[in-house]
Design an enzyme around this catalytic site. Structure first.
Site, PDB file in Angstrom:
ATOM      1  CE  LYS A 123     -11.448   7.104  10.578  1.00  0.00           C
ATOM      2  NZ  LYS A 123     -11.869   6.476   9.319  1.00  0.00           N
ATOM      3  CG  ASN A 124     -10.947   2.778  10.363  1.00  0.00           C
ATOM      4  OD1 ASN A 124     -11.636   3.761  10.083  1.00  0.00           O
ATOM      5  ND2 ASN A 124      -9.716   2.612   9.916  1.00  0.00           N
ATOM      6  CB  CYS A 164     -10.015   9.187  -1.664  1.00  0.00           C
ATOM      7  SG  CYS A 164      -8.883   8.093  -0.884  1.00  0.00           S
ATOM      8  NE  ARG A 215      -8.976   3.998   0.493  1.00  0.00           N
ATOM      9  CZ  ARG A 215      -9.225   4.526   1.682  1.00  0.00           C
ATOM     10  NH1 ARG A 215      -9.233   5.815   1.835  1.00  0.00           N
ATOM     11  NH2 ARG A 215      -9.475   3.756   2.720  1.00  0.00           N
ATOM     12  CG  ASP A 223      -5.134   3.778   8.726  1.00  0.00           C
ATOM     13  OD1 ASP A 223      -4.905   4.076   7.543  1.00  0.00           O
ATOM     14  OD2 ASP A 223      -6.253   3.371   9.114  1.00  0.00           O
ATOM     15  NE  ARG A 283     -12.869  11.642   6.816  1.00  0.00           N
ATOM     16  CZ  ARG A 283     -12.131  10.773   6.139  1.00  0.00           C
ATOM     17  NH1 ARG A 283     -11.109  11.194   5.434  1.00  0.00           N
ATOM     18  NH2 ARG A 283     -12.416   9.495   6.142  1.00  0.00           N
TER      19      ARG A 283
HETATM   20  C1  UD1 Z   1      -9.543   0.414   5.621  1.00  0.00           C
HETATM   21  C2  UD1 Z   1      -9.517   1.518   6.649  1.00  0.00           C
HETATM   22  C3  UD1 Z   1      -8.370   2.472   6.367  1.00  0.00           C
HETATM   23  C4  UD1 Z   1      -7.056   1.703   6.266  1.00  0.00           C
HETATM   24  C5  UD1 Z   1      -7.173   0.526   5.295  1.00  0.00           C
HETATM   25  C6  UD1 Z   1      -5.954  -0.373   5.277  1.00  0.00           C
HETATM   26  C7  UD1 Z   1     -11.856   1.724   7.264  1.00  0.00           C
HETATM   27  C8  UD1 Z   1     -13.083   2.543   7.209  1.00  0.00           C
HETATM   28  N1  UD1 Z   1     -10.791   2.213   6.585  1.00  0.00           N
HETATM   29  O1  UD1 Z   1      -9.769   1.017   4.354  1.00  0.00           O
HETATM   30  O2  UD1 Z   1      -8.298   3.414   7.426  1.00  0.00           O
HETATM   31  O3  UD1 Z   1      -6.048   2.571   5.796  1.00  0.00           O
HETATM   32  O4  UD1 Z   1      -8.311  -0.290   5.642  1.00  0.00           O
HETATM   33  O5  UD1 Z   1      -5.708  -0.863   6.550  1.00  0.00           O
HETATM   34  O6  UD1 Z   1     -11.794   0.700   7.906  1.00  0.00           O
HETATM   35  N2  UD1 Z   1      -8.680  -2.510  -2.912  1.00  0.00           N
HETATM   36  C9  UD1 Z   1      -9.032  -2.844  -4.206  1.00  0.00           C
HETATM   37  N3  UD1 Z   1     -10.332  -3.200  -4.450  1.00  0.00           N
HETATM   38  C10 UD1 Z   1     -11.272  -3.248  -3.464  1.00  0.00           C
HETATM   39  C11 UD1 Z   1     -10.898  -2.902  -2.132  1.00  0.00           C
HETATM   40  C12 UD1 Z   1      -9.579  -2.540  -1.892  1.00  0.00           C
HETATM   41  O7  UD1 Z   1      -8.209  -2.828  -5.118  1.00  0.00           O
HETATM   42  O8  UD1 Z   1     -12.422  -3.571  -3.738  1.00  0.00           O
HETATM   43  C13 UD1 Z   1      -7.276  -2.139  -2.613  1.00  0.00           C
HETATM   44  C14 UD1 Z   1      -7.146  -0.690  -2.121  1.00  0.00           C
HETATM   45  O9  UD1 Z   1      -7.079   0.228  -3.184  1.00  0.00           O
HETATM   46  C15 UD1 Z   1      -5.866  -0.758  -1.303  1.00  0.00           C
HETATM   47  C16 UD1 Z   1      -5.913  -2.167  -0.708  1.00  0.00           C
HETATM   48  O10 UD1 Z   1      -6.831  -2.912  -1.516  1.00  0.00           O
HETATM   49  O11 UD1 Z   1      -4.767  -0.639  -2.148  1.00  0.00           O
HETATM   50  C17 UD1 Z   1      -6.364  -2.229   0.731  1.00  0.00           C
HETATM   51  O12 UD1 Z   1      -7.542  -1.515   0.896  1.00  0.00           O
HETATM   52  P1  UD1 Z   1      -8.650  -1.866   1.974  1.00  0.00           P
HETATM   53  O13 UD1 Z   1      -8.141  -2.831   2.970  1.00  0.00           O
HETATM   54  O14 UD1 Z   1      -9.902  -2.186   1.246  1.00  0.00           O
HETATM   55  O15 UD1 Z   1      -8.830  -0.470   2.674  1.00  0.00           O
HETATM   56  P2  UD1 Z   1     -10.201   0.130   3.106  1.00  0.00           P
HETATM   57  O16 UD1 Z   1     -11.075  -0.992   3.579  1.00  0.00           O
HETATM   58  O17 UD1 Z   1     -10.705   1.067   2.082  1.00  0.00           O
END
Ligand code: UD1
Length: 423
Positions: free
Chosen positions: A22-23, A118, A123, A306, A398
């Site tokens: 999915k990701n 969420c 996030r 995850d 999902r």
């Molecule tokens: C992706 C995955 C999700 C997985 C996560 C961590 C997808 C669609 N989703 O989510 O399943 O759990 O990686 O492996 O691929 N953060 C910020 N600012 C930002 C972006 C992130 O502060 O602009 C923080 C987030 O709140 C979190 C951390 O960084 O605490 C890591 O998040 P991130 O790696 O961005 O997760 P996602 O890409 O949302």
């Protein structure tokens, strides 16, 4: 709303074919916005998040032909009809924010509803926005929307404060059509990033360094269509191995590269399982009750957040006490109170959960709160004695394709019950 009914206590044995990740599929689908030519994608999982992504793309003007029985999608974005990913679609799937990079790169404008909070944490998307600004985009926030614009994106150096997965992906998709060279530093190294880079290369993009913390991209004037096969889902694979482990069985997952789940496999071994690694499959033999094992979630190649909830269910049955520490998301222990309803002994202290393993768990009605938490509850139901009901399974839909039938094939007694049959 459908529910899942499980009669626990069956030993699971056999093999499971892993679906496409999915990701990986989500950013790859968004990347098809980068060209006006046809992209053919194989091994696309039939999941609610994929259908939502198709809706977002159709809304933007992409023509799609889907054959989910063959897991194939054909997509073509000859011209974008509008530049907006609306709130109604974005609120159900945070990854919609991945339209920003490709739309900005190809058309110089994009409007995306802010995903908001969420269940598993706040996030924010500040890393995405700061990175796009570094490539020359102007970012405005208005009425709950991000409005991004640029005459032409220009390559630059972008250093991420934290290796965010989707921020790295968004910036990769923006940089492939930017003018000149982009250096992305402190990138996420997850296998899904590697898969996106491969797909972008198959469209003619020039990218190096994916899977390391430095990704270098030389922007191209245009990209072409592609025919690309999505990588196997490492989280789904790990979840079925966990199911085999905690029911005392032998399970093999086919269609996943063991290197992508090494952190999880190492922990299964530490907990007493025997792991058989092959080129594209992994076998797990449980050697009795799991032993208590500590984990700390980290960016790849560390233990994936995850899989934290599912591993906790294994530890809920283990011999001894284990400490589970979550460092990626601030609120990812919502499964704990539900696992406690099965008789698990878990106490949360800040970012850690202390799990005192129990010899037996007992079936109970449970409520899913987010995608991976739902999987941990299903695992709980599989090893608990008696009947477990899991409600709000739309979370599960999902991200897990045909979970009930895959588990049935392994010998589980599990069925989906439409809501009308039980209130
Ligand atoms: C992706 C995955 C999700 C997985 C996560 C961590 C997808 C669609 N989703 O989510 O399943 O759990 O990686 O492996 O691929 N953060 C910020 N600012 C930002 C972006 C992130 O502060 O602009 C923080 C987030 O709140 C979190 C951390 O960084 O605490 C890591 O998040 P991130 O790696 O961005 O997760 P996602 O890409 O949302």
């Amino acid at each position: 709303m459908d529910k899942i009914r499980i009669q626990g206590g069956k030993i699971l044995n056999g093999n499971v074919e892993v679906s496409g990740a999915k990701n990986a599929a989500l950013p790859i689908l968004m990347a098809t916005l980068l060209t006006d030519q046809e992209c053919i994608l194989g091994r696309v999982p039939d999941l609610q998040d994929i259908r939502t992504t198709i809706k977002v793309l159709n809304h933007l003007g992409t023509e799609t032909t889907s054959d989910f029985s063959a897991h194939t999608l054909k997509l073509r974005a000859p011209e974008v009809k509008c530049f907006e990913a609306p709130y109604d679609l974005v609120r159900t799937m945070r990854a919609s924010v991945l339209v920003l990079g490709p739309l900005l790169a190809r058309y110089g404008k994009a409007k995306v509803s802010l995903p908001g909070g969420c269940a598993i944490g706040a996030r924010p998307i500040n890393y995405h926005l700061l990175g796009l600004e570094r490539l020359g985009a102007k970012i405005e926030l208005e009425g709950g929307y991000v409005i991004a614009s640029a005459q032409k994106l220009r390559g630059n150096r972008v250093a991420f404060e934290f290796p965010s997965v989707t921020a790295t992906e968004n910036l990769m998709m923006a940089a492939v059509l930017a003018e000149g060279e982009t250096l992305l530093e402190n990138c996420a190294k997850e296998p899904e990033i590697v898969d996106l880079a491969r797909m972008l290369r198959s469209m003619g993009a020039q990218i190096e360094g994916e899977g390391t913390e430095l990704i270098t991209i030389q922007g191209k004037k245009s990209l072409h269509g592609c025919n690309y096969q999505i990588v196997g889902d490492r989280i789904e694979a790990s979840t079925y191995l966990a199911a085999g482990f905690l029911t005392g069985g032998n399970v093999r997952v086919d269609g996943v590269d063991p290197e992508t789940i090494e952190a999880v496999l190492g922990k299964f071994e530490e907990a007493g399982a025997t792991i058989i690694r092959e080129a594209h499959s992994v076998g797990l033999r449980s050697n009795g009750r799991p032993k208590a094992t500590n984990i700390t979630t980290l960016p790849f190649p560390g233990f994936p957040t995850d899989m934290q909830a599912q591993f906790m269910t294994v530890m809920a049955m283990a011999e001894g006490a284990s400490l589970i520490t979550e460092t990626i998301f601030e609120n990812r222990f919502m499964h704990v109170s539900e696992l406690v309803r099965l008789g698990a002994d878990i106490t949360i202290r800040g970012h850690s959960a202390m799990v005192h393993g129990q010899k037996t768990l007992k079936g109970a009605p449970l409520m899913a709160t987010d995608l991976r938490a739902s999987a941990s509850l299903v695992l709980g139901g599989l090893c608990a004695q008696g009947e477990t009901w899991v409600s709000r399974v739309y979370h599960l839909d999902r991200g897990y394709e045909n979970m009930e039938s895959k588990l049935q094939k392994l010998g589980a007694v599990i069925e989906r019950v439409p809501s009308t049959e039980r209130s």
